[in-house]
Write an enzyme that holds these catalytic residues in place. Structure first.
Site, PDB file in Angstrom:
ATOM      1  N   TRP A  16       0.591  -1.040  -0.326  1.00  0.00           N
ATOM      2  CA  TRP A  16      -0.283  -0.092   0.070  1.00  0.00           C
ATOM      3  C   TRP A  16       1.268   1.509   0.427  1.00  0.00           C
ATOM      4  CZ3 TRP A  16      -0.546   4.446   3.619  1.00  0.00           C
ATOM      5  CH2 TRP A  16      -2.017   4.716   2.793  1.00  0.00           C
ATOM      6  N   SER A  57       4.622  -5.712   2.519  1.00  0.00           N
ATOM      7  CA  SER A  57       3.956  -4.402   3.837  1.00  0.00           C
ATOM      8  C   SER A  57       2.760  -5.343   3.022  1.00  0.00           C
ATOM      9  CB  SER A  57       4.196  -3.371   2.629  1.00  0.00           C
ATOM     10  OG  SER A  57       3.968  -2.475   3.943  1.00  0.00           O
ATOM     11  N   MET A  58       1.722  -4.651   2.899  1.00  0.00           N
ATOM     12  CA  MET A  58       0.254  -4.918   3.352  1.00  0.00           C
ATOM     13  C   MET A  58      -0.297  -6.405   2.801  1.00  0.00           C
ATOM     14  SD  MET A  58      -2.964  -3.286   2.330  1.00  0.00           S
ATOM     15  CE  MET A  58      -4.515  -3.552   2.603  1.00  0.00           C
ATOM     16  N   ASP A  64      13.821  -0.314   9.454  1.00  0.00           N
ATOM     17  CA  ASP A  64      12.698   0.071   8.719  1.00  0.00           C
ATOM     18  C   ASP A  64      11.585   1.482  10.109  1.00  0.00           C
ATOM     19  OD1 ASP A  64       9.141  -0.019   8.106  1.00  0.00           O
ATOM     20  OD2 ASP A  64       9.831  -2.082   7.015  1.00  0.00           O
ATOM     21  N   HIS A  86      12.049   0.699   4.865  1.00  0.00           N
ATOM     22  CA  HIS A  86      10.239  -0.040   4.603  1.00  0.00           C
ATOM     23  C   HIS A  86      11.123  -0.490   3.032  1.00  0.00           C
ATOM     24  CE1 HIS A  86       6.237  -1.578   5.002  1.00  0.00           C
ATOM     25  NE2 HIS A  86       6.126  -0.653   4.322  1.00  0.00           N
TER      26      HIS A  86
END
Length: 277
Positions: free
Chosen positions: A32, A98-99, A228, A257
């Protein structure tokens, strides 16, 4: 252009995907608020190493269609399942950034591992973002509410600044990340559905995957950067590693990240080694 239609969704959803190479299938699930384009530095390497690489746009993002509702993780996992079924994939490796780590875990929870050989969680939000009494290092509720408020009031303004933290831009400018990359990300994110951007944010903010980690029974690679600042390693990768039985944790030192962009060589080496094991 190739689309797969999820006919089992409450509202028909057309998912755009790209499919390159041959061999064992590797499915890339983006984070995202971007699209499949964020995997640019991984797709070529995966194909070059002899694998079939499939990347797709999550509903509401990129070129996929944008329903008004149904952005919870079960709905998102159903899109992943539609791709796997339509392309008749077997022995697949699913990789969530991530998401996207949430789709990996929810898919294995609801559809099982019969078509899946391995999984990978890259800079993943798994297992829980939000701060709770039993997750004291999570993100406070008021901070999460602030993100939603900013998206509602000035979505593009928020997105313009968001990726700076994604890449630790102030530290990495010119060496690991360029202004052009930030501009590129902003273009991708700003053209996503405003509704999808907010609804998927609510999904990654509030979904607690801790009870589902036991459903991840395939060999699993977890990769995270120790710098991150978006999804701190203590609340994500380390907890995921503790909760997923057959997992291996690889930490990239100094990586933010968005390590798929800032540290592509390091990530690719780790990922390809895992694919070949």
């Amino acid at each position: 252009m190739p689309f797969i239609t999820n006919t089992k969704a409450k509202e028909q959803v057309d998912i755009f995907y790209e499919d390159y190479g041959n061999g064992q299938p590797v499915i890339l699930i983006h984070g995202w608020p971007l699209s499949r384009k964020s995997w640019e530095q991984q797709v070529w390497k995966i194909v070059e190493e002899g694998y079939r690489c499939i990347s797709y746009d999550r509903r509401g993002f990129g070129t996929s269609s944008s329903p008004w509702d149904d952005y919870d993780y079960s709905a998102l996992a159903s899109d992943l399942n539609a791709i796997i079924e339509e392309l008749e994939l077997k022995d697949a490796i699913i990789v969530g950034f991530s998401m996207g780590g949430g789709e990996v875990v929810r898919y294995l929870t609801e559809y099982g591992p019969s078509r899946i050989a391995k999984a990978a969680l890259i800079s993943s939000i798994i297992p829980l973002v939000k701060k709770k009494s039993d997750n004291p290092d999570g993100v406070p509720e008021d901070a999460l509410e602030g993100i939603i408020d900013a998206l509602q009031k000035d979505r593009v303004g928020f997105l313009k600044e968001f990726s700076k933290g994604f890449y630790n831009f102030d530290e990495n400018e010119g060496e690991r990340i360029s202004q052009a990359q930030l501009d590129y990300d902003f273009t991708i994110a700003s053209f996503a559905s405003p509704r999808a951007t907010i609804q998927t944010a609510l999904a990654w903010m509030h979904t607690d995957f801790r009870p589902e980690l036991e459903n991840v029974t395939v060999p699993t690679l977890i990769v995270h950067g120790d710098a991150d600042a978006t999804v701190p390693i203590e609340t994500s990768a380390k907890q995921a590693h503790d909760g997923i039985k057959y997992s291996t944790l690889e930490v990239i030192k100094g990586a933010p990240h968005g390590l798929n962009v800032t540290h592509p060589d390091e990530l690719n080496e780790i990922l390809i080694s895992f694919l070949k094991k």
